[in-house]
Design an enzyme around this catalytic site. Structure first.
Site, mmCIF file in Angstrom:
data_model
loop_
_atom_site.group_PDB
_atom_site.id
_atom_site.type_symbol
_atom_site.label_atom_id
_atom_site.label_comp_id
_atom_site.label_asym_id
_atom_site.label_seq_id
_atom_site.Cartn_x
_atom_site.Cartn_y
_atom_site.Cartn_z
ATOM 1 N N ARG A 16 68.409 29.524 5.154
ATOM 2 C CA ARG A 16 67.235 30.379 5.011
ATOM 3 C C ARG A 16 66.246 30.124 6.137
ATOM 4 N NH1 ARG A 16 64.510 29.791 -0.721
ATOM 5 N NH2 ARG A 16 66.661 29.956 -1.387
ATOM 6 N N SER A 105 66.017 36.170 -1.170
ATOM 7 C CA SER A 105 65.713 35.864 -2.564
ATOM 8 C C SER A 105 64.268 36.247 -2.902
ATOM 9 C CB SER A 105 65.992 34.385 -2.832
ATOM 10 O OG SER A 105 65.844 34.095 -4.185
ATOM 11 N N HIS A 106 63.440 35.270 -3.315
ATOM 12 C CA HIS A 106 62.059 35.572 -3.711
ATOM 13 C C HIS A 106 61.064 35.121 -2.638
ATOM 14 C CE1 HIS A 106 62.849 31.438 -4.828
ATOM 15 N NE2 HIS A 106 61.570 31.219 -4.669
ATOM 16 N N LYS A 115 73.574 33.344 1.093
ATOM 17 C CA LYS A 115 74.167 32.602 -0.027
ATOM 18 C C LYS A 115 75.677 32.796 0.061
ATOM 19 C CE LYS A 115 70.188 32.923 -3.135
ATOM 20 N NZ LYS A 115 69.594 33.544 -4.325
ATOM 21 N N ASP A 244 64.150 38.934 -9.855
ATOM 22 C CA ASP A 244 63.639 38.500 -8.555
ATOM 23 C C ASP A 244 64.183 39.423 -7.464
ATOM 24 O OD1 ASP A 244 66.270 37.641 -8.344
ATOM 25 O OD2 ASP A 244 65.765 35.734 -7.406
ATOM 26 N N ASP A 246 66.592 39.425 -5.369
ATOM 27 C CA ASP A 246 68.018 39.719 -5.179
ATOM 28 C C ASP A 246 68.805 39.736 -6.494
ATOM 29 O OD1 ASP A 246 67.789 36.925 -5.428
ATOM 30 O OD2 ASP A 246 69.589 36.555 -4.254
ATOM 31 N N ASP A 248 69.336 37.584 -9.020
ATOM 32 C CA ASP A 248 70.073 36.486 -9.659
ATOM 33 C C ASP A 248 69.186 35.638 -10.573
ATOM 34 O OD1 ASP A 248 68.654 35.078 -7.724
ATOM 35 O OD2 ASP A 248 70.407 34.223 -6.727
ATOM 36 N N ARG A 249 67.874 35.984 -10.665
ATOM 37 C CA ARG A 249 66.990 35.256 -11.580
ATOM 38 C C ARG A 249 66.281 36.233 -12.496
ATOM 39 N NH1 ARG A 249 62.828 31.835 -9.623
ATOM 40 N NH2 ARG A 249 62.346 33.403 -8.087
ATOM 41 N N HIS A 331 67.455 31.178 -13.252
ATOM 42 C CA HIS A 331 68.903 31.328 -13.046
ATOM 43 C C HIS A 331 69.572 31.062 -14.401
ATOM 44 C CE1 HIS A 331 69.075 31.366 -8.595
ATOM 45 N NE2 HIS A 331 68.100 30.488 -8.621
#
Length: 471
Positions: A16, A105-106, A115, A244, A246, A248-249, A331
Protein backbone atom coordinates in the site's frame (compact mmCIF):
# COMPACT_ATOMS: atom_id res chain seq x y z
CA UNK A 1 15.46 -5.11 -14.70
CA UNK A 2 15.93 -4.54 -10.97
CA UNK A 3 13.28 -2.63 -9.01
CA UNK A 4 13.44 -1.06 -5.55
CA UNK A 5 10.14 -0.39 -3.77
CA UNK A 6 9.74 2.57 -1.43
CA UNK A 7 10.50 1.16 2.05
CA UNK A 8 7.02 2.00 3.39
CA UNK A 9 4.89 0.14 0.82
CA UNK A 10 5.62 -3.53 1.51
CA UNK A 11 3.29 -4.09 4.49
CA UNK A 12 2.47 -7.12 6.62
CA UNK A 13 -0.89 -7.95 4.96
CA UNK A 14 -0.69 -6.19 1.61
CA UNK A 15 1.17 -3.58 -0.44
CA UNK A 16 0.00 0.00 0.00
CA UNK A 17 1.24 3.49 -0.79
CA UNK A 18 0.51 7.05 -1.89
CA UNK A 19 0.04 7.50 -5.63
CA UNK A 20 2.77 9.61 -7.22
CA UNK A 21 4.81 9.64 -4.00
CA UNK A 22 5.51 6.07 -2.86
CA UNK A 23 3.53 4.04 -5.43
CA UNK A 24 3.20 4.21 -9.20
CA UNK A 25 2.99 2.26 -12.47
CA UNK A 26 6.60 0.98 -12.29
CA UNK A 27 5.86 -0.54 -8.88
CA UNK A 28 2.69 -2.20 -10.20
CA UNK A 29 4.63 -3.64 -13.15
CA UNK A 30 7.35 -5.00 -10.82
CA UNK A 31 4.71 -6.51 -8.52
CA UNK A 32 3.22 -8.30 -11.54
CA UNK A 33 6.62 -9.59 -12.69
CA UNK A 34 7.63 -10.77 -9.20
CA UNK A 35 4.27 -12.30 -8.22
CA UNK A 36 4.09 -14.02 -11.61
CA UNK A 37 7.61 -15.38 -11.18
CA UNK A 38 6.79 -16.83 -7.74
CA UNK A 39 3.52 -18.32 -9.01
CA UNK A 40 5.21 -20.00 -11.98
CA UNK A 41 7.93 -21.40 -9.70
CA UNK A 42 5.15 -22.92 -7.57
CA UNK A 43 3.50 -24.51 -10.62
CA UNK A 44 0.74 -21.94 -11.19
CA UNK A 45 0.07 -19.91 -14.32
CA UNK A 46 -3.23 -17.98 -14.26
CA UNK A 47 -3.97 -14.87 -12.17
CA UNK A 48 -7.32 -13.13 -11.71
CA UNK A 49 -7.03 -9.32 -11.47
CA UNK A 50 -9.66 -6.87 -10.20
CA UNK A 51 -9.59 -3.22 -9.14
CA UNK A 52 -11.55 -0.82 -6.94
CA UNK A 53 -13.11 2.54 -7.80
CA UNK A 54 -10.14 4.76 -7.04
CA UNK A 55 -9.05 7.20 -9.72
CA UNK A 56 -5.57 5.59 -9.91
CA UNK A 57 -6.79 1.98 -10.09
CA UNK A 58 -7.10 1.56 -13.91
CA UNK A 59 -3.55 2.90 -14.39
CA UNK A 60 -2.16 0.46 -11.81
CA UNK A 61 -4.17 -2.41 -13.31
CA UNK A 62 -2.74 -1.76 -16.78
CA UNK A 63 0.84 -1.87 -15.46
CA UNK A 64 0.19 -4.88 -13.21
CA UNK A 65 -1.21 -6.90 -16.13
CA UNK A 66 1.84 -5.97 -18.22
CA UNK A 67 4.08 -7.30 -15.46
CA UNK A 68 2.11 -10.52 -15.00
CA UNK A 69 2.01 -11.36 -18.71
CA UNK A 70 5.68 -10.42 -19.01
CA UNK A 71 6.47 -13.12 -16.46
CA UNK A 72 4.62 -15.68 -18.59
CA UNK A 73 1.39 -15.73 -16.56
CA UNK A 74 -2.07 -15.63 -18.13
CA UNK A 75 -4.41 -12.97 -16.72
CA UNK A 76 -8.18 -13.10 -16.21
CA UNK A 77 -9.43 -9.53 -15.86
CA UNK A 78 -12.63 -9.20 -13.81
CA UNK A 79 -12.62 -5.40 -14.03
CA UNK A 80 -14.05 -2.94 -11.49
CA UNK A 81 -15.03 -5.06 -8.50
CA UNK A 82 -15.24 -5.40 -4.75
CA UNK A 83 -12.28 -7.27 -3.23
CA UNK A 84 -14.45 -10.29 -2.30
CA UNK A 85 -15.40 -10.64 -5.98
CA UNK A 86 -11.70 -11.09 -6.76
CA UNK A 87 -11.42 -13.63 -3.93
CA UNK A 88 -14.49 -15.39 -5.35
CA UNK A 89 -12.99 -15.45 -8.86
CA UNK A 90 -9.86 -17.07 -7.42
CA UNK A 91 -11.63 -19.54 -5.09
CA UNK A 92 -14.44 -20.71 -7.37
CA UNK A 93 -12.61 -21.19 -10.69
CA UNK A 94 -10.49 -24.30 -11.22
CA UNK A 95 -8.44 -22.57 -13.92
CA UNK A 96 -7.25 -19.71 -11.65
CA UNK A 97 -4.14 -20.14 -9.46
CA UNK A 98 -3.78 -16.71 -7.88
CA UNK A 99 -5.46 -13.34 -7.57
CA UNK A 100 -4.55 -9.67 -7.14
CA UNK A 101 -6.99 -6.92 -6.22
CA UNK A 102 -5.92 -3.31 -6.69
CA UNK A 103 -7.44 -1.43 -3.77
CA UNK A 104 -6.74 1.30 -1.26
CA UNK A 105 -9.42 -0.22 1.00
CA UNK A 106 -10.57 2.49 3.47
CA UNK A 107 -7.51 4.73 3.08
CA UNK A 108 -7.78 8.33 1.79
CA UNK A 109 -8.40 8.77 -1.99
CA UNK A 110 -4.71 9.36 -2.84
CA UNK A 111 -3.72 5.91 -1.51
CA UNK A 112 -3.85 2.63 -3.39
CA UNK A 113 -2.48 -0.87 -3.02
CA UNK A 114 -2.66 -4.59 -3.73
CA UNK A 115 -4.25 -7.54 -1.88
CA UNK A 116 -3.05 -10.93 -3.06
CA UNK A 117 -4.05 -14.61 -2.99
CA UNK A 118 -1.58 -17.35 -3.96
CA UNK A 119 -2.69 -20.91 -4.77
CA UNK A 120 -5.72 -20.61 -2.50
CA UNK A 121 -4.00 -19.02 0.50
CA UNK A 122 -3.35 -15.44 1.61
CA UNK A 123 -0.08 -13.93 0.31
CA UNK A 124 1.39 -11.86 3.15
CA UNK A 125 4.24 -11.34 5.60
CA UNK A 126 7.31 -13.26 4.41
CA UNK A 127 5.72 -13.69 0.94
CA UNK A 128 5.63 -9.92 0.43
CA UNK A 129 9.22 -9.54 1.63
CA UNK A 130 10.27 -12.30 -0.78
CA UNK A 131 8.49 -10.47 -3.62
CA UNK A 132 10.44 -7.29 -2.72
CA UNK A 133 13.77 -9.12 -2.69
CA UNK A 134 13.06 -10.84 -6.02
CA UNK A 135 12.28 -7.43 -7.58
CA UNK A 136 15.45 -5.88 -6.09
CA UNK A 137 17.51 -8.72 -7.58
CA UNK A 138 15.69 -8.45 -10.92
CA UNK A 139 15.36 -12.25 -10.92
CA UNK A 140 12.16 -12.25 -12.98
CA UNK A 141 10.80 -15.05 -15.13
CA UNK A 142 10.00 -14.03 -18.72
CA UNK A 143 7.26 -15.07 -21.09
CA UNK A 144 4.24 -13.97 -23.08
CA UNK A 145 1.05 -14.52 -21.14
CA UNK A 146 -2.45 -14.08 -22.56
CA UNK A 147 -5.19 -11.79 -21.27
CA UNK A 148 -8.89 -12.66 -21.14
CA UNK A 149 -11.82 -10.94 -19.45
CA UNK A 150 -14.51 -12.60 -17.35
CA UNK A 151 -17.77 -11.11 -16.11
CA UNK A 152 -18.44 -12.79 -12.76
CA UNK A 153 -21.10 -10.44 -11.34
CA UNK A 154 -24.06 -12.71 -12.15
CA UNK A 155 -22.58 -15.89 -10.70
CA UNK A 156 -21.20 -14.01 -7.68
CA UNK A 157 -24.65 -12.63 -6.78
CA UNK A 158 -26.18 -16.11 -7.22
CA UNK A 159 -23.57 -17.45 -4.82
CA UNK A 160 -24.35 -14.72 -2.26
CA UNK A 161 -28.05 -15.62 -2.38
CA UNK A 162 -27.22 -19.21 -1.37
CA UNK A 163 -26.63 -17.73 2.09
CA UNK A 164 -30.43 -17.68 2.45
CA UNK A 165 -30.96 -21.31 1.39
CA UNK A 166 -33.48 -23.29 3.41
CA UNK A 167 -35.09 -20.27 5.10
CA UNK A 168 -38.88 -19.87 4.87
CA UNK A 169 -39.31 -16.99 2.34
CA UNK A 170 -42.19 -15.58 4.42
CA UNK A 171 -39.71 -14.81 7.21
CA UNK A 172 -37.49 -12.84 4.84
CA UNK A 173 -40.17 -10.97 2.93
CA UNK A 174 -41.06 -8.78 5.92
CA UNK A 175 -37.47 -7.52 6.37
CA UNK A 176 -36.79 -3.85 5.63
CA UNK A 177 -33.11 -2.98 5.37
CA UNK A 178 -30.93 0.04 4.60
CA UNK A 179 -27.57 -0.36 2.82
CA UNK A 180 -24.71 2.15 2.37
CA UNK A 181 -21.98 1.34 -0.18
CA UNK A 182 -20.12 4.58 0.57
CA UNK A 183 -19.34 5.16 -3.15
CA UNK A 184 -16.95 2.20 -2.89
CA UNK A 185 -16.48 -0.62 -5.37
CA UNK A 186 -19.15 -2.83 -3.77
CA UNK A 187 -21.90 -0.51 -5.12
CA UNK A 188 -22.72 -2.31 -8.41
CA UNK A 189 -22.74 -5.75 -6.73
CA UNK A 190 -24.98 -4.37 -3.96
CA UNK A 191 -27.46 -3.06 -6.55
CA UNK A 192 -27.54 -6.47 -8.29
CA UNK A 193 -27.90 -8.28 -4.95
CA UNK A 194 -30.62 -6.02 -3.51
CA UNK A 195 -32.69 -6.45 -6.68
CA UNK A 196 -32.80 -10.20 -5.94
CA UNK A 197 -33.20 -10.18 -2.14
CA UNK A 198 -36.61 -10.81 -0.57
CA UNK A 199 -37.92 -7.91 1.52
CA UNK A 200 -37.63 -4.15 1.07
CA UNK A 201 -34.19 -2.60 0.51
CA UNK A 202 -33.09 1.03 0.47
CA UNK A 203 -29.66 1.82 -0.97
CA UNK A 204 -27.28 4.74 -0.45
CA UNK A 205 -24.24 5.82 -2.50
CA UNK A 206 -23.95 2.83 -4.82
CA UNK A 207 -22.36 4.97 -7.56
CA UNK A 208 -18.63 4.22 -7.61
CA UNK A 209 -16.68 7.43 -7.01
CA UNK A 210 -13.02 7.35 -5.96
CA UNK A 211 -13.31 10.84 -4.42
CA UNK A 212 -15.83 9.49 -1.83
CA UNK A 213 -18.00 12.64 -1.95
CA UNK A 214 -20.54 11.64 0.74
CA UNK A 215 -18.43 10.25 3.56
CA UNK A 216 -15.22 8.31 4.04
CA UNK A 217 -15.82 4.58 3.37
CA UNK A 218 -14.83 3.19 6.78
CA UNK A 219 -17.87 1.76 8.60
CA UNK A 220 -15.97 1.23 11.86
CA UNK A 221 -15.89 5.01 12.44
CA UNK A 222 -19.27 5.96 13.88
CA UNK A 223 -19.37 9.38 12.18
CA UNK A 224 -19.39 7.60 8.78
CA UNK A 225 -22.68 5.86 9.68
CA UNK A 226 -24.65 9.13 10.02
CA UNK A 227 -26.32 8.88 6.58
CA UNK A 228 -27.30 5.24 7.16
CA UNK A 229 -28.64 6.11 10.61
CA UNK A 230 -30.76 8.92 9.10
CA UNK A 231 -32.12 6.53 6.43
CA UNK A 232 -33.02 3.82 8.97
CA UNK A 233 -34.78 6.40 11.15
CA UNK A 234 -36.61 8.16 8.28
CA UNK A 235 -37.94 4.92 6.75
CA UNK A 236 -38.34 3.08 10.07
CA UNK A 237 -36.18 0.19 8.80
CA UNK A 238 -35.26 -2.96 10.74
CA UNK A 239 -31.50 -2.37 10.50
CA UNK A 240 -28.75 -0.95 8.29
CA UNK A 241 -25.56 -2.34 6.75
CA UNK A 242 -22.53 -0.35 5.53
CA UNK A 243 -19.42 -1.35 3.58
CA UNK A 244 -15.86 -0.06 3.37
CA UNK A 245 -14.21 1.15 0.16
CA UNK A 246 -13.59 -2.30 -1.31
CA UNK A 247 -16.41 -4.35 0.25
CA UNK A 248 -14.47 -6.70 2.53
CA UNK A 249 -15.49 -5.03 5.83
CA UNK A 250 -19.00 -4.64 7.22
CA UNK A 251 -20.51 -2.13 9.61
CA UNK A 252 -24.09 -2.31 10.94
CA UNK A 253 -26.67 -0.47 13.02
CA UNK A 254 -29.90 -1.77 14.53
CA UNK A 255 -33.37 -0.29 14.08
CA UNK A 256 -32.75 2.30 16.82
CA UNK A 257 -29.49 3.46 15.24
CA UNK A 258 -27.19 1.73 17.74
CA UNK A 259 -23.91 0.57 16.21
CA UNK A 260 -23.38 -3.19 16.11
CA UNK A 261 -19.59 -3.44 16.41
CA UNK A 262 -17.52 -6.19 14.79
CA UNK A 263 -17.41 -8.41 17.88
CA UNK A 264 -21.15 -7.92 18.48
CA UNK A 265 -21.94 -8.98 14.91
CA UNK A 266 -19.84 -12.07 15.54
CA UNK A 267 -21.99 -12.88 18.61
CA UNK A 268 -25.10 -12.82 16.41
CA UNK A 269 -23.49 -14.95 13.69
CA UNK A 270 -22.18 -17.39 16.34
CA UNK A 271 -25.62 -17.85 17.89
CA UNK A 272 -27.03 -18.74 14.47
CA UNK A 273 -24.15 -20.99 13.41
CA UNK A 274 -23.68 -22.94 16.65
CA UNK A 275 -27.27 -24.23 16.44
CA UNK A 276 -26.21 -26.45 13.53
CA UNK A 277 -22.46 -26.73 14.28
CA UNK A 278 -22.10 -27.38 18.02
CA UNK A 279 -18.56 -27.26 19.46
CA UNK A 280 -17.29 -25.32 16.42
CA UNK A 281 -14.20 -23.15 16.87
CA UNK A 282 -14.94 -19.45 16.43
CA UNK A 283 -11.99 -17.09 16.08
CA UNK A 284 -11.83 -13.41 16.99
CA UNK A 285 -8.91 -11.02 17.16
CA UNK A 286 -7.29 -9.76 20.37
CA UNK A 287 -9.27 -6.50 20.23
CA UNK A 288 -12.65 -8.24 20.66
CA UNK A 289 -14.76 -7.92 23.80
CA UNK A 290 -14.51 -10.48 26.59
CA UNK A 291 -18.31 -10.71 26.21
CA UNK A 292 -17.83 -12.34 22.78
CA UNK A 293 -15.50 -15.08 24.02
CA UNK A 294 -17.82 -15.74 27.00
CA UNK A 295 -20.87 -15.84 24.73
CA UNK A 296 -19.32 -18.31 22.27
CA UNK A 297 -18.45 -20.64 25.17
CA UNK A 298 -21.96 -20.25 26.63
CA UNK A 299 -23.48 -21.18 23.25
CA UNK A 300 -21.36 -24.36 23.17
CA UNK A 301 -18.63 -23.15 20.84
CA UNK A 302 -14.84 -23.06 21.24
CA UNK A 303 -13.70 -19.42 21.35
CA UNK A 304 -10.16 -18.78 20.07
CA UNK A 305 -8.38 -15.44 20.42
CA UNK A 306 -5.93 -14.74 17.59
CA UNK A 307 -3.75 -12.03 16.08
CA UNK A 308 -5.28 -9.02 14.33
CA UNK A 309 -4.98 -8.99 10.51
CA UNK A 310 -7.15 -10.53 7.79
CA UNK A 311 -4.33 -12.68 6.38
CA UNK A 312 -3.36 -14.01 9.82
CA UNK A 313 -6.98 -14.86 10.68
CA UNK A 314 -7.56 -16.66 7.35
CA UNK A 315 -4.44 -18.76 7.90
CA UNK A 316 -5.57 -19.68 11.44
CA UNK A 317 -9.03 -20.67 10.13
CA UNK A 318 -7.45 -23.07 7.64
CA UNK A 319 -5.27 -24.54 10.40
CA UNK A 320 -8.12 -25.05 12.92
CA UNK A 321 -11.02 -25.73 10.53
CA UNK A 322 -13.01 -22.89 12.17
CA UNK A 323 -16.25 -22.18 10.25
CA UNK A 324 -16.46 -18.53 11.41
CA UNK A 325 -14.04 -15.78 12.39
CA UNK A 326 -14.09 -12.01 12.71
CA UNK A 327 -12.24 -8.89 13.69
CA UNK A 328 -13.23 -5.67 15.44
CA UNK A 329 -12.41 -3.91 12.17
CA UNK A 330 -15.45 -5.50 10.47
CA UNK A 331 -13.70 -8.29 8.55
CA UNK A 332 -16.01 -11.34 8.92
CA UNK A 333 -14.95 -14.71 7.52
CA UNK A 334 -17.45 -17.50 6.82
CA UNK A 335 -16.09 -20.94 5.97
CA UNK A 336 -19.53 -22.29 6.88
CA UNK A 337 -21.15 -22.92 3.46
CA UNK A 338 -18.71 -20.38 1.97
CA UNK A 339 -15.01 -19.99 1.11
CA UNK A 340 -13.52 -18.57 4.32
CA UNK A 341 -12.61 -15.14 2.92
CA UNK A 342 -13.83 -11.77 4.21
CA UNK A 343 -16.86 -10.69 2.20
CA UNK A 344 -19.04 -7.89 3.58
CA UNK A 345 -21.84 -8.51 1.05
CA UNK A 346 -22.07 -12.16 2.12
CA UNK A 347 -21.90 -11.08 5.78
CA UNK A 348 -24.85 -8.77 5.07
CA UNK A 349 -26.82 -11.69 3.60
CA UNK A 350 -25.94 -13.84 6.64
CA UNK A 351 -27.25 -11.10 8.97
CA UNK A 352 -30.63 -11.34 7.22
CA UNK A 353 -30.40 -15.13 7.52
CA UNK A 354 -29.49 -15.04 11.23
CA UNK A 355 -32.43 -12.78 12.13
CA UNK A 356 -34.83 -15.00 10.15
CA UNK A 357 -33.51 -18.29 11.57
CA UNK A 358 -33.29 -17.07 15.16
CA UNK A 359 -36.77 -15.57 14.90
CA UNK A 360 -35.64 -12.26 16.42
CA UNK A 361 -35.14 -8.81 14.95
CA UNK A 362 -31.59 -7.48 14.65
CA UNK A 363 -32.60 -4.82 17.22
CA UNK A 364 -33.60 -7.57 19.71
CA UNK A 365 -30.36 -9.45 19.04
CA UNK A 366 -28.34 -6.26 19.63
CA UNK A 367 -30.29 -5.45 22.81
CA UNK A 368 -29.47 -8.89 24.27
CA UNK A 369 -25.71 -8.16 24.14
CA UNK A 370 -24.45 -7.17 27.62
CA UNK A 371 -23.46 -3.50 27.91
CA UNK A 372 -19.72 -2.95 28.30
CA UNK A 373 -17.78 0.25 28.69
CA UNK A 374 -14.88 0.29 26.29
CA UNK A 375 -12.53 2.78 24.76
CA UNK A 376 -12.40 3.21 21.02
CA UNK A 377 -9.19 1.95 19.46
CA UNK A 378 -6.54 4.41 20.66
CA UNK A 379 -3.66 4.76 18.19
CA UNK A 380 -0.58 6.80 19.01
CA UNK A 381 2.60 7.48 17.11
CA UNK A 382 5.70 5.51 18.07
CA UNK A 383 8.81 5.52 15.95
CA UNK A 384 8.86 2.52 13.59
CA UNK A 385 12.26 1.42 14.95
CA UNK A 386 10.95 1.58 18.53
CA UNK A 387 7.43 0.11 18.42
CA UNK A 388 8.24 -3.63 18.43
CA UNK A 389 11.13 -3.19 20.90
CA UNK A 390 8.86 -1.30 23.30
CA UNK A 391 6.22 -4.03 23.05
CA UNK A 392 8.88 -6.69 23.79
CA UNK A 393 9.93 -4.79 26.95
CA UNK A 394 6.33 -4.42 28.13
CA UNK A 395 5.58 -8.11 27.49
CA UNK A 396 8.73 -9.14 29.37
CA UNK A 397 7.81 -7.00 32.39
CA UNK A 398 4.25 -8.32 32.52
CA UNK A 399 5.30 -11.96 32.30
CA UNK A 400 8.13 -11.72 34.89
CA UNK A 401 6.62 -9.23 37.34
CA UNK A 402 2.94 -8.68 36.50
CA UNK A 403 1.83 -6.98 39.73
CA UNK A 404 -0.97 -7.98 42.10
CA UNK A 405 -3.84 -6.61 39.97
CA UNK A 406 -2.97 -8.71 36.90
CA UNK A 407 -4.92 -12.01 36.66
CA UNK A 408 -3.50 -13.24 33.35
CA UNK A 409 -1.58 -12.04 30.30
CA UNK A 410 -2.21 -13.24 26.76
CA UNK A 411 0.75 -12.47 24.50
CA UNK A 412 -0.74 -13.77 21.21
CA UNK A 413 -0.46 -10.33 19.62
CA UNK A 414 1.07 -7.65 21.83
CA UNK A 415 -0.29 -8.02 25.38
CA UNK A 416 -3.88 -8.48 26.48
CA UNK A 417 -4.05 -8.18 30.26
CA UNK A 418 -7.00 -9.46 32.33
CA UNK A 419 -7.74 -7.91 35.72
CA UNK A 420 -10.73 -7.84 38.08
CA UNK A 421 -11.76 -4.58 36.37
CA UNK A 422 -11.82 -6.07 32.84
CA UNK A 423 -8.99 -6.11 30.28
CA UNK A 424 -6.61 -3.88 28.41
CA UNK A 425 -4.67 -4.39 25.21
CA UNK A 426 -1.49 -2.90 23.84
CA UNK A 427 -0.08 -4.03 20.47
CA UNK A 428 2.10 -2.74 17.66
CA UNK A 429 0.33 -2.03 14.36
CA UNK A 430 1.70 -4.09 11.47
CA UNK A 431 0.78 -1.42 8.95
CA UNK A 432 1.73 1.90 10.60
CA UNK A 433 4.25 3.39 13.03
CA UNK A 434 1.70 3.31 15.87
CA UNK A 435 0.90 1.39 19.01
CA UNK A 436 -2.75 0.48 19.48
CA UNK A 437 -4.44 0.39 22.88
CA UNK A 438 -7.91 -0.63 23.97
CA UNK A 439 -9.58 -1.27 27.33
CA UNK A 440 -12.95 -2.61 28.48
CA UNK A 441 -14.65 -2.67 31.86
CA UNK A 442 -18.09 -2.81 33.43
CA UNK A 443 -17.61 0.53 35.23
CA UNK A 444 -16.11 3.98 34.57
CA UNK A 445 -13.84 3.62 37.61
CA UNK A 446 -12.64 0.25 36.35
CA UNK A 447 -11.90 1.74 32.93
CA UNK A 448 -9.90 4.56 34.54
CA UNK A 449 -7.82 2.02 36.49
CA UNK A 450 -7.15 0.02 33.31
CA UNK A 451 -6.03 3.13 31.41
CA UNK A 452 -3.72 4.02 34.34
CA UNK A 453 -2.09 0.57 33.97
CA UNK A 454 -1.53 1.14 30.24
CA UNK A 455 0.01 4.55 30.96
CA UNK A 456 2.24 3.10 33.69
CA UNK A 457 3.62 0.42 31.34
CA UNK A 458 4.20 2.96 28.58
CA UNK A 459 5.99 5.31 30.98
CA UNK A 460 8.36 2.51 32.05
CA UNK A 461 9.37 2.26 28.38
CA UNK A 462 9.70 6.02 27.99
CA UNK A 463 6.44 6.41 26.00
CA UNK A 464 3.09 8.08 26.51
CA UNK A 465 -0.32 7.69 24.96
CA UNK A 466 -0.49 11.32 23.83
CA UNK A 467 -2.66 12.37 20.92
CA UNK A 468 -4.53 9.59 19.11
CA UNK A 469 -3.81 9.37 15.38
CA UNK A 470 -6.10 8.17 12.58
CA UNK A 471 -5.73 5.13 10.35
Amino acid sequence: MQHQFHPTVLREYDIRGIIGETLGADDARAIGRAFGTLLREAGGKTVAVGYDGRVSSPMLEHALVEGLTGSGCDVVQIGLSATPMLYYAEASAEDVDGGIQITGSHNPPNYNGFKMVFLGRPFFGADIQKLGKLAADGAFASGMGEVTTRDIMGEYVERLLEGLAGIDPARLETLRVGWDAGNGSAGPALEALAARLPGEHHLLFTEVDGHFPNHHPDPTVEANLADLRALVAAKNLDFGVAFDGDGDRIGAIDGTGRVIWGDQLLMIYAEDLLKTRPNATIIADVKASRALFDRVAELGGEPLMWKTGHSLIKSKMKETGAPLAGEMSGHVFFADDYYGFDDALYAGVRLLAAAARLGKSVTELRAAIPPMLNTPEMRFQVDEARKFAAMAEIAARLTTNPGAEVESVNATDGVRVNTADGWWLLRASNTQDVLVARAESESEEGLDRLLAQIDAQLALSGLERGQSVGH
